[in-house]
Scaffold this motif. Structure first.
Motif, PDB file in Angstrom:
ATOM      1  N   LEU A  43      33.979  78.010  55.761  1.00  0.00           N
ATOM      2  CA  LEU A  43      33.386  78.804  56.838  1.00  0.00           C
ATOM      3  C   LEU A  43      32.392  77.967  57.630  1.00  0.00           C
ATOM      4  CD1 LEU A  43      32.923  81.394  58.392  1.00  0.00           C
ATOM      5  CD2 LEU A  43      31.335  82.136  56.577  1.00  0.00           C
ATOM      6  N   SER A  44      31.655  77.122  56.949  1.00  0.00           N
ATOM      7  CA  SER A  44      30.702  76.245  57.628  1.00  0.00           C
ATOM      8  C   SER A  44      31.404  75.388  58.673  1.00  0.00           C
ATOM      9  CB  SER A  44      29.996  75.355  56.602  1.00  0.00           C
ATOM     10  OG  SER A  44      29.162  74.412  57.229  1.00  0.00           O
ATOM     11  N   ARG A  45      32.544  74.821  58.310  1.00  0.00           N
ATOM     12  CA  ARG A  45      33.294  74.005  59.260  1.00  0.00           C
ATOM     13  C   ARG A  45      33.795  74.847  60.434  1.00  0.00           C
ATOM     14  NH1 ARG A  45      34.863  71.450  54.315  1.00  0.00           N
ATOM     15  NH2 ARG A  45      36.665  72.822  54.078  1.00  0.00           N
ATOM     16  N   THR A  46      34.211  76.073  60.143  1.00  0.00           N
ATOM     17  CA  THR A  46      34.662  76.978  61.205  1.00  0.00           C
ATOM     18  C   THR A  46      33.539  77.280  62.181  1.00  0.00           C
ATOM     19  OG1 THR A  46      36.322  78.010  59.773  1.00  0.00           O
ATOM     20  CG2 THR A  46      35.574  79.299  61.663  1.00  0.00           C
ATOM     21  N   LEU A  47      32.346  77.507  61.652  1.00  0.00           N
ATOM     22  CA  LEU A  47      31.196  77.831  62.503  1.00  0.00           C
ATOM     23  C   LEU A  47      30.813  76.646  63.381  1.00  0.00           C
ATOM     24  CD1 LEU A  47      28.958  79.833  59.984  1.00  0.00           C
ATOM     25  CD2 LEU A  47      30.657  80.692  61.614  1.00  0.00           C
ATOM     26  N   LEU A  48      30.862  75.442  62.821  1.00  0.00           N
ATOM     27  CA  LEU A  48      30.552  74.258  63.621  1.00  0.00           C
ATOM     28  C   LEU A  48      31.538  74.116  64.778  1.00  0.00           C
ATOM     29  CD1 LEU A  48      29.657  71.663  60.850  1.00  0.00           C
ATOM     30  CD2 LEU A  48      28.094  72.608  62.553  1.00  0.00           C
ATOM     31  N   ARG A  49      32.811  74.270  64.486  1.00  0.00           N
ATOM     32  CA  ARG A  49      33.815  74.149  65.554  1.00  0.00           C
ATOM     33  C   ARG A  49      33.596  75.207  66.631  1.00  0.00           C
ATOM     34  NH1 ARG A  49      37.331  73.864  60.984  1.00  0.00           N
ATOM     35  NH2 ARG A  49      37.889  71.694  60.480  1.00  0.00           N
ATOM     36  N   ALA A  50      33.282  76.425  66.208  1.00  0.00           N
ATOM     37  CA  ALA A  50      33.071  77.516  67.160  1.00  0.00           C
ATOM     38  C   ALA A  50      31.905  77.244  68.095  1.00  0.00           C
ATOM     39  CB  ALA A  50      32.847  78.830  66.414  1.00  0.00           C
ATOM     40  N   GLY A  52      30.880  74.115  68.955  1.00  0.00           N
ATOM     41  CA  GLY A  52      31.041  72.901  69.732  1.00  0.00           C
ATOM     42  C   GLY A  52      30.904  71.589  69.003  1.00  0.00           C
ATOM     43  N   MET A  53      30.896  71.594  67.667  1.00  0.00           N
ATOM     44  CA  MET A  53      30.739  70.341  66.929  1.00  0.00           C
ATOM     45  C   MET A  53      31.933  70.104  66.003  1.00  0.00           C
ATOM     46  SD  MET A  53      27.540  69.117  64.564  1.00  0.00           S
ATOM     47  CE  MET A  53      27.807  68.217  63.039  1.00  0.00           C
ATOM     48  N   ASP A  54      32.439  68.899  66.023  1.00  0.00           N
ATOM     49  CA  ASP A  54      33.508  68.505  65.119  1.00  0.00           C
ATOM     50  C   ASP A  54      32.886  68.236  63.749  1.00  0.00           C
ATOM     51  OD1 ASP A  54      35.382  67.004  63.584  1.00  0.00           O
ATOM     52  OD2 ASP A  54      36.354  66.293  65.408  1.00  0.00           O
ATOM     53  N   PRO A  55      33.236  69.015  62.732  1.00  0.00           N
ATOM     54  CA  PRO A  55      32.598  68.842  61.424  1.00  0.00           C
ATOM     55  C   PRO A  55      32.959  67.526  60.742  1.00  0.00           C
ATOM     56  CG  PRO A  55      34.397  70.423  61.273  1.00  0.00           C
ATOM     57  CD  PRO A  55      34.201  70.137  62.731  1.00  0.00           C
ATOM     58  N   GLU A  56      34.026  66.889  61.176  1.00  0.00           N
ATOM     59  CA  GLU A  56      34.432  65.632  60.559  1.00  0.00           C
ATOM     60  C   GLU A  56      33.702  64.440  61.167  1.00  0.00           C
ATOM     61  OE1 GLU A  56      36.200  66.082  57.960  1.00  0.00           O
ATOM     62  OE2 GLU A  56      36.566  68.194  58.461  1.00  0.00           O
ATOM     63  N   SER A  64      27.950  72.701  75.034  1.00  0.00           N
ATOM     64  CA  SER A  64      28.373  73.689  74.033  1.00  0.00           C
ATOM     65  C   SER A  64      27.143  74.414  73.475  1.00  0.00           C
ATOM     66  CB  SER A  64      29.130  73.000  72.903  1.00  0.00           C
ATOM     67  OG  SER A  64      28.271  72.083  72.222  1.00  0.00           O
ATOM     68  N   LEU A  65      27.373  75.381  72.604  1.00  0.00           N
ATOM     69  CA  LEU A  65      26.250  76.134  72.038  1.00  0.00           C
ATOM     70  C   LEU A  65      25.280  75.238  71.287  1.00  0.00           C
ATOM     71  CD1 LEU A  65      27.903  79.441  70.752  1.00  0.00           C
ATOM     72  CD2 LEU A  65      26.228  79.194  72.599  1.00  0.00           C
ATOM     73  N   LEU A  66      25.800  74.325  70.469  1.00  0.00           N
ATOM     74  CA  LEU A  66      24.907  73.448  69.712  1.00  0.00           C
ATOM     75  C   LEU A  66      24.262  72.388  70.584  1.00  0.00           C
ATOM     76  CD1 LEU A  66      26.874  73.066  66.366  1.00  0.00           C
ATOM     77  CD2 LEU A  66      24.720  74.275  66.731  1.00  0.00           C
ATOM     78  N   ALA A  67      24.827  72.118  71.739  1.00  0.00           N
ATOM     79  CA  ALA A  67      24.236  71.142  72.655  1.00  0.00           C
ATOM     80  C   ALA A  67      23.161  71.757  73.529  1.00  0.00           C
ATOM     81  CB  ALA A  67      25.314  70.530  73.538  1.00  0.00           C
ATOM     82  N   THR A 210      24.014  64.906  74.596  1.00  0.00           N
ATOM     83  CA  THR A 210      25.443  65.145  74.407  1.00  0.00           C
ATOM     84  C   THR A 210      26.240  64.957  75.691  1.00  0.00           C
ATOM     85  OG1 THR A 210      25.110  67.508  74.811  1.00  0.00           O
ATOM     86  CG2 THR A 210      25.031  66.755  72.518  1.00  0.00           C
ATOM     87  N   GLY A 211      25.553  64.779  76.814  1.00  0.00           N
ATOM     88  CA  GLY A 211      26.251  64.642  78.081  1.00  0.00           C
ATOM     89  C   GLY A 211      26.748  63.234  78.329  1.00  0.00           C
ATOM     90  N   SER A 212      27.586  63.117  79.347  1.00  0.00           N
ATOM     91  CA  SER A 212      28.122  61.826  79.776  1.00  0.00           C
ATOM     92  C   SER A 212      27.865  61.688  81.270  1.00  0.00           C
ATOM     93  CB  SER A 212      29.629  61.769  79.523  1.00  0.00           C
ATOM     94  OG  SER A 212      30.303  62.698  80.368  1.00  0.00           O
TER      95      SER A 212
END
Length: 235
Positions: A43-50, A52-56, A64-67, A210-212
């Protein structure tokens, strides 16, 4: 950008602007997801993806939300993605974590010296963040620039949230400046759109978040590697 007006005030974002986003916040994001998932790794990985962060890889998508999101927005996104909390309950947990995260933050430069120099040159200085106000003040205290700030605004300070213009207007009210005398400095489009919507004299993007260059080009007057290059455009 208003080119015929002198910039007299600078309103900085915090995370990704004063603090190196990857080194300061990627570890915190993993902890945010772990808390929101009650330790459930999948679930933690799912929440990260949701959000905006790649858990890997730890890569966070620009805007994104985390940004760029505030605590309520992040909590809302995680609850919608399956976190077993109410938004209010998760917001309280995350705000506490974020306030303590100043202890682990990594600045992009010697912030005490950086702010002291700008203050000595007569600039009015402020920080406007999607983080909570307590976290901003803890960061300023830890890195020795709290005495150089004329204004601090978090998402919970009563000035509205980014990208709305209220934090810029609050800075102007606190300093006596007009929006066209203010430079807004940030690492994502929430910051830059806030500045543009308020009529700021200058919007400056930095690449320590996080921007470019591509994602930040449209809403910024300048795009810098980091805040140490700021005075070159202020002049």
């Amino acid at each position: 950008m208003t080119t015929d007006k002198v910039i007299s005030g600078i309103l900085f974002d915090k995370d990704g602007t004063l603090l190196d986003y990857v080194r300061s916040w990627v570890p915190v994001n993993y902890e945010v997801a772990r808390i929101a998932a009650n330790g459930d790794e999948e679930l933690s990985r799912t929440l990260l993806r949701a959000c905006g962060m790649d858990p890997e890889t730890g890569h966070v998508l620009p805007d994104s939300l985390l940004a760029a999101g505030n605590t309520v927005e992040i909590a809302t996104g995680m609850v919608a993605a399956g976190a077993p909390y109410t938004v209010e309950g998760l917001t309280i947990k995350l705000d506490g974590l974020f306030a303590n995260s100043a202890d682990y933050a990594v600045p992009v430069t010697d912030l005490g010296a950086f702010f002291a120099d700008l203050h000595a040159k007569g600039y009015r200085l402020g920080v406007a963040s999607s983080d909570n106000e307590r976290s901003i003040r803890e960061t300023a205290k830890r890195f020795g620039f709290e005495n150089y700030l004329h204004y601090v605004a978090g998402y919970d300070s009563g000035f509205g949230t980014k990208p709305q213009p209220g934090m810029v207007f609050g800075f102007c009210a606190a300093t006596g400046l007009a929006p066209h005398q203010v430079a807004v400095v940030g690492d994502n489009n929430h910051d830059l759109h806030m500045g543009r919507s308020a009529g700021a004299g200058m919007t400056v993007a930095v690449l320590t978040g996080t921007g470019s260059p591509a994602s930040l080009a449209e809403a910024s007057d300048y795009c810098l590697n980091d805040i140490t290059e700021l005075e070159s455009v202020l002049r």
